[in-house]
Design an enzyme around this catalytic site. Structure first.
Site, PDB file in Angstrom:
ATOM      1  N   GLY A  32       0.840  -1.184   0.000  1.00 24.38           N
ATOM      2  CA  GLY A  32       0.000   0.000   0.000  1.00 24.38           C
ATOM      3  C   GLY A  32       0.878   1.237   0.000  1.00 24.38           C
ATOM      4  O   GLY A  32       1.502   1.562   1.006  1.00 24.38           O
ATOM      5  N   SER A  51       1.477   5.183  -0.158  1.00 24.73           N
ATOM      6  CA  SER A  51       0.758   6.422   0.160  1.00 24.73           C
ATOM      7  C   SER A  51       1.390   7.656  -0.460  1.00 24.73           C
ATOM      8  O   SER A  51       0.786   8.729  -0.468  1.00 24.73           O
ATOM      9  CB  SER A  51       0.728   6.606   1.680  1.00 24.73           C
ATOM     10  OG  SER A  51       2.042   6.811   2.174  1.00 24.73           O
ATOM     11  N   SER A  97       6.058   3.945   3.340  1.00 20.43           N
ATOM     12  CA  SER A  97       5.635   2.911   2.393  1.00 20.43           C
ATOM     13  C   SER A  97       6.658   2.730   1.284  1.00 20.43           C
ATOM     14  O   SER A  97       6.814   1.622   0.744  1.00 20.43           O
ATOM     15  CB  SER A  97       4.260   3.235   1.817  1.00 20.43           C
ATOM     16  OG  SER A  97       4.242   4.498   1.186  1.00 20.43           O
ATOM     17  N   CYS A 127     -10.787   3.626   9.491  1.00 20.12           N
ATOM     18  CA  CYS A 127     -10.219   3.503   8.147  1.00 20.12           C
ATOM     19  C   CYS A 127      -9.393   2.228   8.031  1.00 20.12           C
ATOM     20  O   CYS A 127      -9.469   1.508   7.031  1.00 20.12           O
ATOM     21  CB  CYS A 127      -9.363   4.727   7.824  1.00 20.12           C
ATOM     22  SG  CYS A 127      -8.559   4.644   6.203  1.00 20.12           S
ATOM     23  N   GLY A 133       3.279   0.580   5.459  1.00 20.43           N
ATOM     24  CA  GLY A 133       4.384   1.236   6.144  1.00 20.43           C
ATOM     25  C   GLY A 133       4.086   1.548   7.596  1.00 20.43           C
ATOM     26  O   GLY A 133       4.632   2.512   8.143  1.00 20.43           O
ATOM     27  N   CYS A 168      -6.555  12.426   8.203  1.00 21.95           N
ATOM     28  CA  CYS A 168      -6.080  12.430   6.821  1.00 21.95           C
ATOM     29  C   CYS A 168      -6.825  13.401   5.919  1.00 21.95           C
ATOM     30  O   CYS A 168      -6.225  14.079   5.095  1.00 21.95           O
ATOM     31  CB  CYS A 168      -6.140  11.020   6.249  1.00 21.95           C
ATOM     32  SG  CYS A 168      -7.779  10.257   6.313  1.00 21.95           S
TER      33      CYS A 168
END
EC number: 2.8.1.13
Length: 356
Positions: free
Chosen positions: A8, A10, A15, A99, A123, A194
């Site tokens: 994943g 970002s 990550s 999330c 990460g 976020c």
């Protein structure tokens, strides 16, 4: 045959290094960027597009394929709508935990598996230890440990997940990125919720929630001023109350949701800010089994809090009664309490609105 890992990505350094380390270990690595939020900055540039450009540059440097997936609809339905509904009720929710549960380690994990991956890697700063079961442990860096946000991960999920940087400190991660000249090596960490970031919390929420004015009262019922809505204040808050007068600063000590009243008192350590007990609901246990009570352990009632000694006195399938050895400041309804045995994350739950 090489194991396949979807990372994943970002657009951040964590990550990026996770993908780099996995490829170095011989995995077949794919970078997957997840778009959860649609918004443009003051120049009309899509914020997620900028992050995806960073992901593409890093994937090119590492020489791995790069893909993107759009989960804006799922995020709106499973995370943001819940966030707003809890705020409207006067509570202080934590969307990051939701999330992780509903998006990153559910629909995003499913997407990774549909691409033929053996694992999904992220990460996050934490580690997984496999014994008779899979156990979630704190990350090596105490200032970056993210196990608090991941207590809902079950055995079924943990067997499919890798956390490649959990054994490193943030400084070590940046050093690795710099030594490989990764494009994101010096990129600043994202902060705050976020979808809000560094913006003013109240200004962001006003279009969604509007004003619901009510009174500030002290514990004796004296009206001291007026607030703009329960959603914009949290237990322990000092800034933005705009209550003058002599003496110490004023702090939010409670909310009377039925009357739309915020209770305040003076002093950083006013007794009304402290409680020794709480009830947790919506329990989730990493090992899929609840502990036998009474169970002495430690817990956090907020991210980056030091572990606090406690005892889980009573437990049912859905609720736990928790007693702390020392009173805790600003216990906040609908935030999470997360339990630990040393560095092992046992699980957690949501703090009940009503005192025990």
């Amino acid at each position: 045959m090489k194991k396949t890992v979807v990372v994943g990505m970002s657009g951040g350094v964590d990550s990026s290094v996770a993908a780099l380390l996995l490829k170095a270990k011989g995995y077949q690595v794919m970078g997957l960027f997840m778009k959860n939020w649609e918004e443009k900055d003051e120049k009309g540039i899509c914020l997620s597009a900028s992050d995806f450009e960073d992901v593409q540059k890093v994937c090119a440097q590492i020489d791995i394929p790069c893909y993107t997936v759009n989960f804006v609809k799922e995020y709106q339905e499973s995370v943001f709508s819940y966030f707003l509904s809890e705020l409207k009720k006067g509570y202080t929710p934590n969307p990051d935990i939701l999330c992780n549960r509903e998006i990153k380690f559910k629909v995003f994990l499913d997407k990774a598996m549909s691409l033929g991956a053996d694992y999904l890697a992220t990460g996050h700063y934490c580690t997984i230890e496999e014994e008779k079961s899979f156990y979630l442990h704190k990350g090596q860096d105490p200032n970056k440990d993210q196990s608090y946000f991941l207590y809902t991960l079950s055995q079924k999920i943990l067997e499919k997940v890798l956390f490649p940087i959990g054994h490193l400190t943030k400084q070590e991660v940046r050093s690795i990125a710099l030594s490989h000249n990764l494009f994101t090596a010096k990129k600043k960490d994202s902060v705050g919720i976020c979808f809000i970031g560094k913006r003013n919390f109240k200004n962001f929420l006003l279009p969604y929630l509007g004003y619901q004015k009510g009174a500030f009262e002290n514990t004796q019922g004296q009206v001291l001023g007026y607030h703009d809505g329960l959603a914009y204040y949290t237990i322990g808050q000092r800034k933005g109350l705009k209550i003058g007068g002599a003496g110490d600063a004023w702090f939010v000590v409670a909310k009377d949701i039925k009357r739309n009243v915020i209770i305040v008192e003076q002093g950083l350590d006013h007794p009304s800010l402290y409680q020794s007990e709480l009830i947790a609901t919506d329990l989730s246990w990493v090992a899929d089994l609840s502990p036998q009570t009474p169970y002495p352990c430690s817990a956090k009632i907020r991210y980056r809090q030091k572990d606090q000694n406690c005892v889980i006195e009573k437990i049912s399938e859905t609720k736990a009664f928790v007693r702390f050895l020392e009173p805790q400041r600003a216990i906040t309804p609908r935030q999470s309490i997360v339990f630990y045995a040393g560095n092992r994350c046992l699980g957690g739950g949501m703090i009940e609105p009503e005192a025990p």
